[in-house]
Design a protein around this motif. Sequence first.
Motif, PDB file in Angstrom:
ATOM      1  N   PRO A 349      58.339  57.399  49.710  1.00  0.00           N
ATOM      2  CA  PRO A 349      58.872  57.086  48.337  1.00  0.00           C
ATOM      3  C   PRO A 349      58.767  55.592  48.064  1.00  0.00           C
ATOM      4  CG  PRO A 349      60.249  57.195  50.163  1.00  0.00           C
ATOM      5  CD  PRO A 349      59.080  57.342  50.807  1.00  0.00           C
ATOM      6  N   ALA A 350      58.195  54.535  48.849  1.00  0.00           N
ATOM      7  CA  ALA A 350      58.546  53.349  48.640  1.00  0.00           C
ATOM      8  C   ALA A 350      57.450  52.703  47.679  1.00  0.00           C
ATOM      9  CB  ALA A 350      58.504  52.479  50.022  1.00  0.00           C
ATOM     10  N   VAL A 351      56.226  53.022  47.949  1.00  0.00           N
ATOM     11  CA  VAL A 351      55.113  52.665  46.873  1.00  0.00           C
ATOM     12  C   VAL A 351      54.329  53.368  46.513  1.00  0.00           C
ATOM     13  CG1 VAL A 351      55.414  50.310  48.111  1.00  0.00           C
ATOM     14  CG2 VAL A 351      53.964  51.791  49.111  1.00  0.00           C
ATOM     15  N   ASP A 352      53.650  53.146  45.264  1.00  0.00           N
ATOM     16  CA  ASP A 352      52.269  53.730  44.847  1.00  0.00           C
ATOM     17  C   ASP A 352      51.189  52.858  45.442  1.00  0.00           C
ATOM     18  OD1 ASP A 352      53.508  55.856  43.234  1.00  0.00           O
ATOM     19  OD2 ASP A 352      53.966  54.438  41.645  1.00  0.00           O
ATOM     20  N   VAL A 353      50.161  53.502  45.708  1.00  0.00           N
ATOM     21  CA  VAL A 353      49.115  52.751  46.607  1.00  0.00           C
ATOM     22  C   VAL A 353      47.814  53.343  46.287  1.00  0.00           C
ATOM     23  CG1 VAL A 353      49.340  54.170  48.667  1.00  0.00           C
ATOM     24  CG2 VAL A 353      48.542  51.730  48.835  1.00  0.00           C
ATOM     25  N   THR A 354      46.914  52.563  46.240  1.00  0.00           N
ATOM     26  CA  THR A 354      45.609  53.006  46.298  1.00  0.00           C
ATOM     27  C   THR A 354      44.766  51.831  47.042  1.00  0.00           C
ATOM     28  OG1 THR A 354      43.815  53.490  44.971  1.00  0.00           O
ATOM     29  CG2 THR A 354      44.899  51.355  44.380  1.00  0.00           C
ATOM     30  N   SER A 355      43.559  52.462  47.569  1.00  0.00           N
ATOM     31  CA  SER A 355      42.629  51.471  48.644  1.00  0.00           C
ATOM     32  C   SER A 355      41.256  51.795  48.096  1.00  0.00           C
ATOM     33  CB  SER A 355      43.183  52.105  50.035  1.00  0.00           C
ATOM     34  OG  SER A 355      42.661  53.362  50.249  1.00  0.00           O
ATOM     35  N   HIS A 356      40.524  50.751  48.861  1.00  0.00           N
ATOM     36  CA  HIS A 356      39.012  51.036  48.635  1.00  0.00           C
ATOM     37  C   HIS A 356      38.305  50.133  49.663  1.00  0.00           C
ATOM     38  CE1 HIS A 356      35.421  51.660  46.174  1.00  0.00           C
ATOM     39  NE2 HIS A 356      34.780  50.666  46.807  1.00  0.00           N
ATOM     40  N   TYR A 357      37.107  50.867  50.238  1.00  0.00           N
ATOM     41  CA  TYR A 357      36.481  50.154  51.312  1.00  0.00           C
ATOM     42  C   TYR A 357      34.988  49.824  50.676  1.00  0.00           C
ATOM     43  CZ  TYR A 357      34.418  48.890  55.850  1.00  0.00           C
ATOM     44  OH  TYR A 357      33.976  48.202  56.967  1.00  0.00           O
ATOM     45  N   MET A 358      34.495  48.692  50.663  1.00  0.00           N
ATOM     46  CA  MET A 358      33.136  48.285  50.188  1.00  0.00           C
ATOM     47  C   MET A 358      32.258  47.692  51.345  1.00  0.00           C
ATOM     48  SD  MET A 358      31.991  45.606  47.146  1.00  0.00           S
ATOM     49  CE  MET A 358      32.869  46.323  45.918  1.00  0.00           C
ATOM     50  N   PRO A 359      31.413  48.344  51.874  1.00  0.00           N
ATOM     51  CA  PRO A 359      30.712  47.838  53.093  1.00  0.00           C
ATOM     52  C   PRO A 359      29.666  46.590  52.482  1.00  0.00           C
ATOM     53  CG  PRO A 359      29.816  50.103  52.502  1.00  0.00           C
ATOM     54  CD  PRO A 359      31.016  49.900  51.544  1.00  0.00           C
ATOM     55  N   ALA A 360      29.432  45.590  53.505  1.00  0.00           N
ATOM     56  CA  ALA A 360      28.582  44.584  52.790  1.00  0.00           C
ATOM     57  C   ALA A 360      27.121  45.512  52.863  1.00  0.00           C
ATOM     58  CB  ALA A 360      28.551  43.560  53.790  1.00  0.00           C
ATOM     59  N   ASP A 361      26.779  46.114  53.661  1.00  0.00           N
ATOM     60  CA  ASP A 361      25.340  46.779  53.726  1.00  0.00           C
ATOM     61  C   ASP A 361      25.542  48.239  53.661  1.00  0.00           C
ATOM     62  OD1 ASP A 361      22.777  47.675  53.953  1.00  0.00           O
ATOM     63  OD2 ASP A 361      22.587  46.844  56.184  1.00  0.00           O
ATOM     64  N   VAL A 366      29.126  50.557  58.285  1.00  0.00           N
ATOM     65  CA  VAL A 366      30.184  50.682  59.274  1.00  0.00           C
ATOM     66  C   VAL A 366      30.434  49.143  59.698  1.00  0.00           C
ATOM     67  CG1 VAL A 366      30.687  51.619  61.752  1.00  0.00           C
ATOM     68  CG2 VAL A 366      29.136  52.815  60.265  1.00  0.00           C
ATOM     69  N   GLY A 367      31.805  49.054  59.638  1.00  0.00           N
ATOM     70  CA  GLY A 367      32.189  47.595  59.889  1.00  0.00           C
ATOM     71  C   GLY A 367      33.618  47.681  60.605  1.00  0.00           C
ATOM     72  N   GLY A 368      34.297  46.650  60.920  1.00  0.00           N
ATOM     73  CA  GLY A 368      35.611  46.426  61.479  1.00  0.00           C
ATOM     74  C   GLY A 368      36.791  46.338  60.544  1.00  0.00           C
ATOM     75  N   ASP A 369      36.468  46.364  59.323  1.00  0.00           N
ATOM     76  CA  ASP A 369      37.604  46.268  58.315  1.00  0.00           C
ATOM     77  C   ASP A 369      38.604  47.166  58.284  1.00  0.00           C
ATOM     78  OD1 ASP A 369      36.162  43.765  57.960  1.00  0.00           O
ATOM     79  OD2 ASP A 369      36.480  43.967  55.673  1.00  0.00           O
ATOM     80  N   TRP A 370      39.508  47.450  58.171  1.00  0.00           N
ATOM     81  CA  TRP A 370      40.640  48.475  58.178  1.00  0.00           C
ATOM     82  C   TRP A 370      41.646  48.232  57.314  1.00  0.00           C
ATOM     83  CZ3 TRP A 370      45.226  48.652  60.977  1.00  0.00           C
ATOM     84  CH2 TRP A 370      45.429  47.736  61.996  1.00  0.00           C
ATOM     85  N   PHE A 371      42.736  49.349  57.058  1.00  0.00           N
ATOM     86  CA  PHE A 371      43.767  49.369  56.468  1.00  0.00           C
ATOM     87  C   PHE A 371      44.795  50.686  56.699  1.00  0.00           C
ATOM     88  CE2 PHE A 371      40.847  50.958  53.836  1.00  0.00           C
ATOM     89  CZ  PHE A 371      41.424  52.476  53.186  1.00  0.00           C
ATOM     90  N   ASP A 372      45.936  50.480  56.499  1.00  0.00           N
ATOM     91  CA  ASP A 372      46.756  51.770  56.673  1.00  0.00           C
ATOM     92  C   ASP A 372      48.343  51.545  55.936  1.00  0.00           C
ATOM     93  OD1 ASP A 372      47.268  54.201  57.809  1.00  0.00           O
ATOM     94  OD2 ASP A 372      47.180  53.551  59.740  1.00  0.00           O
ATOM     95  N   ASP A 563      30.273  40.256  53.505  1.00  0.00           N
ATOM     96  CA  ASP A 563      30.872  40.777  54.645  1.00  0.00           C
ATOM     97  C   ASP A 563      31.705  41.918  53.778  1.00  0.00           C
ATOM     98  OD1 ASP A 563      32.244  41.281  56.756  1.00  0.00           O
ATOM     99  OD2 ASP A 563      33.575  39.653  56.738  1.00  0.00           O
ATOM    100  N   ASP A 564      32.051  42.931  54.751  1.00  0.00           N
ATOM    101  CA  ASP A 564      32.748  44.073  54.418  1.00  0.00           C
ATOM    102  C   ASP A 564      33.857  43.725  53.610  1.00  0.00           C
ATOM    103  OD1 ASP A 564      30.918  45.501  55.476  1.00  0.00           O
ATOM    104  OD2 ASP A 564      32.125  46.373  57.193  1.00  0.00           O
ATOM    105  N   VAL A 565      34.340  44.647  52.630  1.00  0.00           N
ATOM    106  CA  VAL A 565      35.784  44.462  51.926  1.00  0.00           C
ATOM    107  C   VAL A 565      36.606  45.561  52.003  1.00  0.00           C
ATOM    108  CG1 VAL A 565      36.699  43.942  49.548  1.00  0.00           C
ATOM    109  CG2 VAL A 565      34.411  42.899  50.247  1.00  0.00           C
ATOM    110  N   ALA A 566      37.669  45.461  52.496  1.00  0.00           N
ATOM    111  CA  ALA A 566      38.864  46.351  52.394  1.00  0.00           C
ATOM    112  C   ALA A 566      40.141  45.731  51.320  1.00  0.00           C
ATOM    113  CB  ALA A 566      39.501  46.761  53.965  1.00  0.00           C
TER     114      ALA A 566
END
Length: 720
Positions: A349-361, A366-372, A563-566
């Motif tokens: 209930p706290a937030v509306d949220v969206t996310s995106h992962y953009m690899p450099a290659d 496959v990279g080490g960027d992450w979110f949760d 570089d990867d983008v999260a």
Amino acid sequence: MTGPYPWDPNAGDTGSDPAWLRHMLRQAPIGIAIVDTELRCVWLNDTLERNGGIPREQRLGKRLSDVLPGLPARQLETYMRNVLDTGTPLIDHEYRGRTAADPEHEHAYSTSFFRLEDQTGAVLGVCYLVIDVTDRWNARHRLALLSDAGARIGTTLDVAATAQELADAAVPALADFAAVDLLDTILRGAEPAPGPLRGSVTLRRIGQRSTDGGLAESTSATGETAPIAPGSPAERSLVDGRAVLEPVLDPETVSWLAADPPAAARARDLGMHSLMVIPIRARGITLGVAHFFRRATPDPFEGDDLILAEEFVSRAAVAIDNARRFTREHAAALALQRSLLPHALPKQPAVDVTSHYMPADPRAGVGGDWFDVIPLSGARVALVIGDVAGHGAHAAATMGRLRASVHTLADLDMAPDELLAHLDDLVIRFVDEEDTGYDGVDTTALGASCLYAVYDPVSRQCSMARAGHPPPAVVLPDGDVTFPDLPAGPPLGLGGLPFESAEFDLPAGSLIVLYTDGLVADRDRDIESGLERLRVALADPGRPLDDITKSVLDTVPVHPPEDDVALLVARTRVLDTSRVVTWELPADPAVVAEARNHTNRQLTVWGLDDAAFTTELVISELVTNAIRYARGPIRIRLIRDDTLICEVSDTTSTAPRLRHARTTDEGGRGLFLVAQFTQRWGTRYTQDGKTIWAEQQLSSAPTGAPTGIPGPEGNPANLL
């Protein structure tokens, strides 16, 4: 023919025996001939006569172009004329052609020309020496083809591209048509059994090329299955793992071709007269088979051609196997990363949220960027983003360990700075575990960054801490974009350095933007310019979250990113005050009934009479425990959303423990009953004590709430 020559007995004294000299030249192992100033042959030795296949009587008095049309005679006569005119010899000129001595095969020759003059300097003609250098030329040509094949085959880690590169390298240099068929299991990423193949297999045509460009020789389009005729060279090659050479494809004499009338008719109609089939094998594994045909080239395949083709295929096989292994490992790493990242952000209930992962290659991906996004007790939410150095399965696995660790620590309801301190200890342990003494210390986790934020929709308070991570962006509803002065903190794994939290209030509709450094930093621009681009992209916070995310990704990072983008974008909500009630009671056993009465009346107001029995039981047990084991005052809070949350706070830090009471025990069943009647429960610690909470799932959605701010799709939300 006119003019005296040194070997003519009438030419006068030459200081040597003319008969002996003539005899020696005629038996020389290299071809020798003399032409006059008109380029007509006046003398040749036995070797040249034998190698040319034309009797001496037919060559004397004639030009080279008159008797040997299979050679580039016109060009050779041009060279002779130039030697006659300039006197400059031409040494070791190579060319190819056919002679009457062996009209079925092309030979390579090396010829040297020099001008002949008499004692007075008068020009008599040209002498030329001819050596058959076919073996040398073929060896050099094979080396050149191998060098070219080495440069052209295996340029990418792609199975299909490598198969096509093999076909392209073989045509037209070696064959008129080449086809590369690979096992279907190889293309699906399976690990084939070692050794030659047994039983039924499925081949798929992956690469092919023809000199005519139309692929008329092929029975299968690229990507389609390629049939294997019983007893054919392809079948034999796959079974025994050996190359097959069919110099002459004669349906009358080749048994497997005679047994396949359509194939025989096809070979006859297209003029395919010679064939090589070579298994594609690498590291003891059969990957497929390569076919090489000749139709326009008149010479049949020979043993040397087979050796060359095997070298082509051997190089391609290693490249194909490397590509297969890379594809398999990349797919596994990509599947690992995708399985470790959240598939869908949880409802909270706290937030509306969206996310995106953009690899450099995109190929590596496959990279080490992450979110949760982690729901917490009391309707709060944790927003997390992190960055692990490197790419591949190792980085993805390390990222997964960090994400799982953060989940576990978040369940303990730790403050952001305390959580990062524990996570720092875990990273140090990860590094120590990898220090095996053989391969050195794994630094994938060492230096990882993380930002952990907790937002409370009741108090509108946001608490953040970061470990070597870029600062978050906060956008107020009026469009003001700031980057809070959040203490940077050291990267994870360094140990011994403290982390600090910062707290601030956010009105409803504010944006919290978390990102990795690949979004704002690159080699050519500093991070400040990246933050300024991000500020511009976030200037209109009222747009749908997906539009904001797209605007950020289109304008802030370089393309492609280095570089990867999260990216994680959250819009805050504020829980309506009508959905939160709080009572403060003294630590007196008499207030238990009062707490039940307050609870019962509030549930009636909310229209939750069906939940009254369970809620009264939970409140009774939690308040009783607080009175028995803690010191007052006691604070009760009810929060209503999709769930009903009951919280009881006191001023001690003693944690309750769930246990199974024995039959003779008079107590110890309170928390057990709470756990049985609620969806989940737990304890979180505060600066002045602790809070025990329990959450119940409601059977119906909340009703009667005032209208809140529009949600991401424009629909009214029940939260302000």
